[in-house]
Design a protein around this motif. Sequence first.
Motif, PDB file in Angstrom:
ATOM      1  N   GLN A  30       0.892  -1.155   0.000  1.00 15.01           N
ATOM      2  CA  GLN A  30       0.000   0.000   0.000  1.00 15.01           C
ATOM      3  C   GLN A  30       0.930   1.205   0.000  1.00 15.01           C
ATOM      4  O   GLN A  30       1.721   1.381   0.917  1.00 15.01           O
ATOM      5  CB  GLN A  30      -0.872  -0.033   1.256  1.00 15.01           C
ATOM      6  CG  GLN A  30      -2.099   0.847   1.217  1.00 15.01           C
ATOM      7  CD  GLN A  30      -2.900   0.691   2.491  1.00 15.01           C
ATOM      8  OE1 GLN A  30      -2.670   1.391   3.477  1.00 15.01           O
ATOM      9  NE2 GLN A  30      -3.834  -0.248   2.503  1.00 15.01           N
ATOM     10  N   LEU A  31       0.882   2.001  -1.048  1.00 15.73           N
ATOM     11  CA  LEU A  31       1.830   3.098  -1.215  1.00 15.73           C
ATOM     12  C   LEU A  31       1.318   4.335  -0.483  1.00 15.73           C
ATOM     13  O   LEU A  31       0.237   4.841  -0.778  1.00 15.73           O
ATOM     14  CB  LEU A  31       2.019   3.407  -2.698  1.00 15.73           C
ATOM     15  CG  LEU A  31       3.133   4.390  -3.054  1.00 15.73           C
ATOM     16  CD1 LEU A  31       4.496   3.857  -2.618  1.00 15.73           C
ATOM     17  CD2 LEU A  31       3.127   4.675  -4.556  1.00 15.73           C
ATOM     18  N   VAL A  47       7.210   5.354 -10.549  1.00 12.67           N
ATOM     19  CA  VAL A  47       6.576   4.369  -9.674  1.00 12.67           C
ATOM     20  C   VAL A  47       6.171   3.131 -10.462  1.00 12.67           C
ATOM     21  O   VAL A  47       6.439   1.987 -10.057  1.00 12.67           O
ATOM     22  CB  VAL A  47       5.363   4.990  -8.952  1.00 12.67           C
ATOM     23  CG1 VAL A  47       4.491   3.905  -8.323  1.00 12.67           C
ATOM     24  CG2 VAL A  47       5.816   5.977  -7.882  1.00 12.67           C
ATOM     25  N   VAL A  48       5.510   3.337 -11.584  1.00 14.66           N
ATOM     26  CA  VAL A  48       5.061   2.212 -12.403  1.00 14.66           C
ATOM     27  C   VAL A  48       6.249   1.378 -12.866  1.00 14.66           C
ATOM     28  O   VAL A  48       6.234   0.136 -12.783  1.00 14.66           O
ATOM     29  CB  VAL A  48       4.244   2.723 -13.610  1.00 14.66           C
ATOM     30  CG1 VAL A  48       3.989   1.583 -14.605  1.00 14.66           C
ATOM     31  CG2 VAL A  48       2.933   3.327 -13.141  1.00 14.66           C
ATOM     32  N   LYS A  49       7.290   2.038 -13.328  1.00 17.11           N
ATOM     33  CA  LYS A  49       8.475   1.344 -13.836  1.00 17.11           C
ATOM     34  C   LYS A  49       9.155   0.531 -12.737  1.00 17.11           C
ATOM     35  O   LYS A  49       9.452  -0.664 -12.924  1.00 17.11           O
ATOM     36  CB  LYS A  49       9.454   2.364 -14.413  1.00 17.11           C
ATOM     37  CG  LYS A  49      10.780   1.784 -14.913  1.00 17.11           C
ATOM     38  CD  LYS A  49      11.650   2.879 -15.519  1.00 17.11           C
ATOM     39  CE  LYS A  49      12.993   2.341 -16.015  1.00 17.11           C
ATOM     40  NZ  LYS A  49      13.850   1.917 -14.868  1.00 17.11           N
ATOM     41  N   VAL A  56       6.283  -5.796  -7.638  1.00 22.93           N
ATOM     42  CA  VAL A  56       5.444  -5.390  -6.514  1.00 22.93           C
ATOM     43  C   VAL A  56       4.167  -4.747  -7.055  1.00 22.93           C
ATOM     44  O   VAL A  56       4.219  -3.839  -7.877  1.00 22.93           O
ATOM     45  CB  VAL A  56       6.178  -4.390  -5.599  1.00 22.93           C
ATOM     46  CG1 VAL A  56       5.224  -3.803  -4.558  1.00 22.93           C
ATOM     47  CG2 VAL A  56       7.358  -5.074  -4.908  1.00 22.93           C
ATOM     48  N   ARG A  57       3.048  -5.235  -6.592  1.00 27.78           N
ATOM     49  CA  ARG A  57       1.754  -4.668  -6.972  1.00 27.78           C
ATOM     50  C   ARG A  57       1.324  -3.632  -5.932  1.00 27.78           C
ATOM     51  O   ARG A  57       1.433  -3.875  -4.720  1.00 27.78           O
ATOM     52  CB  ARG A  57       0.696  -5.777  -7.061  1.00 27.78           C
ATOM     53  CG  ARG A  57      -0.720  -5.277  -7.361  1.00 27.78           C
ATOM     54  CD  ARG A  57      -1.669  -6.454  -7.610  1.00 27.78           C
ATOM     55  NE  ARG A  57      -1.782  -7.327  -6.457  1.00 27.78           N
ATOM     56  CZ  ARG A  57      -2.658  -7.149  -5.459  1.00 27.78           C
ATOM     57  NH1 ARG A  57      -3.492  -6.120  -5.469  1.00 27.78           N
ATOM     58  NH2 ARG A  57      -2.707  -8.015  -4.448  1.00 27.78           N
ATOM     59  N   ILE A  58       0.827  -2.492  -6.393  1.00 23.19           N
ATOM     60  CA  ILE A  58       0.340  -1.455  -5.490  1.00 23.19           C
ATOM     61  C   ILE A  58      -1.176  -1.609  -5.363  1.00 23.19           C
ATOM     62  O   ILE A  58      -1.917  -1.413  -6.327  1.00 23.19           O
ATOM     63  CB  ILE A  58       0.706  -0.056  -6.011  1.00 23.19           C
ATOM     64  CG1 ILE A  58       2.226   0.076  -6.121  1.00 23.19           C
ATOM     65  CG2 ILE A  58       0.130   1.025  -5.100  1.00 23.19           C
ATOM     66  CD1 ILE A  58       2.687   1.311  -6.862  1.00 23.19           C
ATOM     67  N   GLY A 106      -2.223   3.194 -11.825  1.00 24.71           N
ATOM     68  CA  GLY A 106      -3.073   2.018 -11.949  1.00 24.71           C
ATOM     69  C   GLY A 106      -3.537   1.434 -10.634  1.00 24.71           C
ATOM     70  O   GLY A 106      -3.930   0.264 -10.573  1.00 24.71           O
ATOM     71  N   ALA A 107      -3.529   2.233  -9.566  1.00 26.21           N
ATOM     72  CA  ALA A 107      -4.025   1.763  -8.272  1.00 26.21           C
ATOM     73  C   ALA A 107      -5.545   1.866  -8.239  1.00 26.21           C
ATOM     74  O   ALA A 107      -6.128   2.797  -8.806  1.00 26.21           O
ATOM     75  CB  ALA A 107      -3.418   2.579  -7.134  1.00 26.21           C
TER      76      ALA A 107
END
Length: 273
Positions: A30-31, A47-49, A56-58, A106-107
């Motif tokens: 959780q960012l 962040v995406v890159k 790691v999935r956000i 994409g969160a």
Amino acid sequence: MDIGVIHLLNVKTEGNMFQVVSDYGLPVCQLCGWDRGSCTPEVAERVVKEAKEANVRICAVWAGVPGPAVWNFTEGPVTLGLVPEQYREERIAALKGWADFAVWIGAPAIITHCGFIPENMTDPEYPKVVEAIREVAEYCESKGIGFWFETGQETPIVLLRTIQRVGTSNLGINLDPANLILYGKGNPIDALDTIGSYVRNIHVKDGLYPTDGDRLGEEVRAGTGKVNFPAFITKLKEIGFTGEYIIEREISGEEQRKDILQTVSDLKLWYGA
């Protein structure tokens, strides 16, 4: 069972900013962002890159707001969330900025503390707080993402009442069981009878009930406080919860790292119990 950790967005990090999450062996985070200046397409691109590189999935963006934030019973009601009128406009704008950022990376949602929402529904301030929350929730809804309340300063029934009055289709709850205890607001297992259908994420955190009218209870490592995690997880399973278990340990340094690793191990045991 998806186990993750809260991870602070820090653009000054050298190297991959998600490496610490990978080092825990966790695939999700959780960012958490407090610096509104980080809400830019350029930071989002990084962040995406780097999240992809670290595998790691956000699962959500925890959205901090500007201005003072005092986590106690004396100053908390006049500093936290969208309740204090003098900070409301700026904080609404900040949360909309974090909503944009969540879309860019994409969160699926943003999360925040809305503050000490009035218990008394006839309080003249209560409709104003509801309207402020609705403005943010509608903005998130227009962007196709959720707006999730983190439990803490309000009782479960106040949270349910507020969700019903806000009325948008994208509302959810990030249930922090320790916060219900630390603020003396309820038992997290019983709370699921009231707000369980809205729970989207869990903060894996533990604590003790307050014993002083001016101070919150003490946060402790998961499994050593008043949250009965085996029973809590069992109840979550019973109501069909399938979201993430996000570890939060509000200390720093080596002890924090050890406690997080211990909690990963304990969670797997509790979940299988």
